[in-house]
Design an enzyme around this catalytic site. Structure first.
Site, short mmCIF file in Angstrom:
data_model
loop_
_atom_site.label_atom_id
_atom_site.label_comp_id
_atom_site.label_asym_id
_atom_site.label_seq_id
_atom_site.Cartn_x
_atom_site.Cartn_y
_atom_site.Cartn_z
N LYS A 109 -3.54 -2.12 16.08
CA LYS A 109 -2.85 -1.57 16.91
C LYS A 109 -4.02 -1.23 18.07
O LYS A 109 -5.11 -1.24 17.64
CB LYS A 109 -2.65 -0.28 16.49
CG LYS A 109 -1.53 -0.12 15.63
CD LYS A 109 -1.13 1.31 15.75
CE LYS A 109 0.12 1.51 14.53
NZ LYS A 109 -0.59 1.29 13.52
N GLU A 129 0.85 -1.39 -0.03
CA GLU A 129 -0.02 0.06 0.01
C GLU A 129 0.73 1.62 -0.10
O GLU A 129 2.04 1.08 0.20
CB GLU A 129 -0.96 0.04 1.24
CG GLU A 129 -0.21 0.07 2.71
CD GLU A 129 -1.04 0.49 3.74
OE1 GLU A 129 -1.67 1.77 3.68
OE2 GLU A 129 -1.26 -0.09 4.58
N ASP A 177 -11.79 -0.34 5.60
CA ASP A 177 -10.94 -1.68 5.12
C ASP A 177 -11.67 -3.08 5.71
O ASP A 177 -11.57 -3.93 5.11
CB ASP A 177 -9.68 -1.46 6.27
CG ASP A 177 -8.74 -0.67 5.90
OD1 ASP A 177 -8.92 -0.01 4.69
OD2 ASP A 177 -7.76 -0.26 6.48
N ASP A 231 -17.03 5.56 13.64
CA ASP A 231 -15.94 5.58 13.05
C ASP A 231 -15.36 3.99 12.93
O ASP A 231 -14.74 3.37 13.88
CB ASP A 231 -14.74 6.22 13.61
CG ASP A 231 -13.46 6.49 12.73
OD1 ASP A 231 -13.38 5.75 11.61
OD2 ASP A 231 -12.59 7.36 13.07
N LYS A 271 -5.50 10.60 1.05
CA LYS A 271 -5.28 9.46 1.83
C LYS A 271 -6.77 8.81 1.16
O LYS A 271 -7.99 9.30 1.30
CB LYS A 271 -5.46 9.50 3.18
CG LYS A 271 -5.81 8.05 3.85
CD LYS A 271 -5.80 8.43 5.50
CE LYS A 271 -6.43 7.09 6.13
NZ LYS A 271 -6.74 7.42 7.50
N1 PSU Z 1 -2.53 1.45 10.40
C1 PSU Z 1 -1.11 1.59 10.37
N2 PSU Z 1 -0.48 2.34 9.56
C2 PSU Z 1 -1.04 3.02 8.62
C3 PSU Z 1 -2.55 2.73 8.29
C4 PSU Z 1 -3.01 1.83 9.51
O1 PSU Z 1 -0.22 1.09 11.06
O2 PSU Z 1 -0.44 3.68 7.67
C5 PSU Z 1 -3.39 3.11 7.22
C6 PSU Z 1 -3.45 1.99 6.31
O3 PSU Z 1 -3.41 2.38 5.01
C7 PSU Z 1 -5.17 1.83 6.62
C8 PSU Z 1 -5.64 3.28 7.22
O4 PSU Z 1 -5.94 1.04 5.55
O5 PSU Z 1 -4.56 3.62 7.72
C9 PSU Z 1 -6.96 2.94 7.73
O6 PSU Z 1 -7.44 4.25 7.79
P1 PSU Z 1 -8.85 4.79 8.45
O7 PSU Z 1 -9.09 3.95 9.87
O8 PSU Z 1 -9.01 5.97 8.03
O9 PSU Z 1 -9.74 3.74 7.45
MN MN Z 2 -12.10 6.12 9.99
#
Ligand code: PSU
Ligand code: MN
Length: 300
Positions: free
Chosen positions: A159, A25, A142, A138, A86
């Protein structure tokens, strides 16, 4: 579809020769790590995949073109440029139509990998259910992507900036198998044990590939999570990192950080609070995931 995708020379050749390919990614490059660690890591991931007999395809959108495989200059651009979008599933149509650039999240990478015929994808951590999701709603896109797009994602778990238990519940509801790579525990990114069990433990890449193949041969659409724990020697102290994460979340709440900004904000804050120790762990686990993904791609 051919009209939307550009393959790198290396990926084109690999496709023609039916060789294993691993997607990577680009949100991790543009938003997950600071320069120059981001480009160093991105290039090291590509190399480690090559060393394990597969071909890397780092994924992004540039000038509205879906890229399966980037040149070093393109990776450098994503690593250095400020304000790269993003890009998740909801962003793809506008980015393509308006000929913009986008760094692909796990969801967007899965979509583009699938369109490009790539079955395996390596990253650090996937998005999930945020801790206060009951009122913020939220939940990372994914998880929905894993429900419907048939790509196996090798990660180091999620995490504890997220609610790990609820994330696993969501994956269960969506029918996404969670395989522990040589572990019975679901890993928590910086540490090798979240306190939650995985559904199934796989002993090696062949074992993982057998389960992934069985899913798709049965006509069950959607992804598989291969949870590969950070190697013991790089694993951080659980209490320490949990406290740091709590601190970072408090800060985000205070500043009212929301939506797509929250994950990058927390990553950066955690890095600052650990004086870079979290970033070092992050690099190690991504490399480890790239190796395992290459082996699984080979077996598939
Ligand atoms: N977790 C990490 N590093 C990252 C991400 C997640 O440790 O860079 C990134 C990934 O690209 C993941 C995105 O798909 O954050 C998820 O963002 P959101 O929670 O806004 O969907
Ligand atoms: Mn989100």
């Amino acid at each position: 579809m051919v009209n939307y995708i550009d393959y790198s020379e290396e990926v084109k050749k690999a496709k023609n020769e039916n060789r294993p390919i691993v997607a990577l990614e680009s949100t991790i490059i543009s938003h997950g790590m600071p320069y120059p660690k981001n480009i160093e890591t991105a290039l090291m991931c590509e190399d480690i995949i090559r060393k394990n007999n597969a071909v890397p395809a780092t994924i992004a959108v540039i000038d509205g073109r879906l890229k399966a495989g980037l040149t070093q200059e393109e990776i450098e651009y994503l690593a250095k440029a400020k304000g790269i979008l993003k890009m998740s599933r909801r962003d793809l149509p506008a980015v393509v139509a308006q000929k913009q650039d986008g760094a692909a999240t796990v969801a967007a990478t899965m979509i583009i990998a699938h369109l490009a015929g790539i079955k395996v994808f390596a990253t650090g951590g996937i998005g999930g259910v945020h801790k206060n999701a009951s009122y913020t709603f939220d939940i990372s896109a994914d998880l929905q992507e894993l429900a419907k797009t048939s790509v196996a994602v090798v990660c180091a778990g999620v995490k504890s900036i997220l609610d790990i238990g609820l994330t696993l519940e969501y994956l269960e509801t969506m029918g996404v198998p969670v395989l522990g790579y040589r572990t019975e525990k679901f890993p928590a990114f910086y540490t090798d044990d979240s306190g939650y069990a995985v559904d199934y433990t796989v002993n090696d890449a062949k074992h993982a590939a057998d389960i992934i193949n069985a899913k798709w041969n049965l006509g069950l659409q959607g992804g598989v999570v291969v949870a590969n724990p950070i190697p013991k020697e790089y694993s951080m102290d659980k209490d320490y990192i949990d406290n740091v994460i709590k601190e970072a979340i408090k800060d985000a709440d205070k500043l009212g950080v929301k939506g797509k900004k929250i994950t990058p904000f927390l990553l950066d804050k955690i890095k600052e609070l650990t004086s870079g120790e979290s970033l070092a762990a992050n690099v190690k686990l991504v490399l480890n995931n790239s190796t395992v993904a290459a082996k699984i791609a080979y077996e598939l």
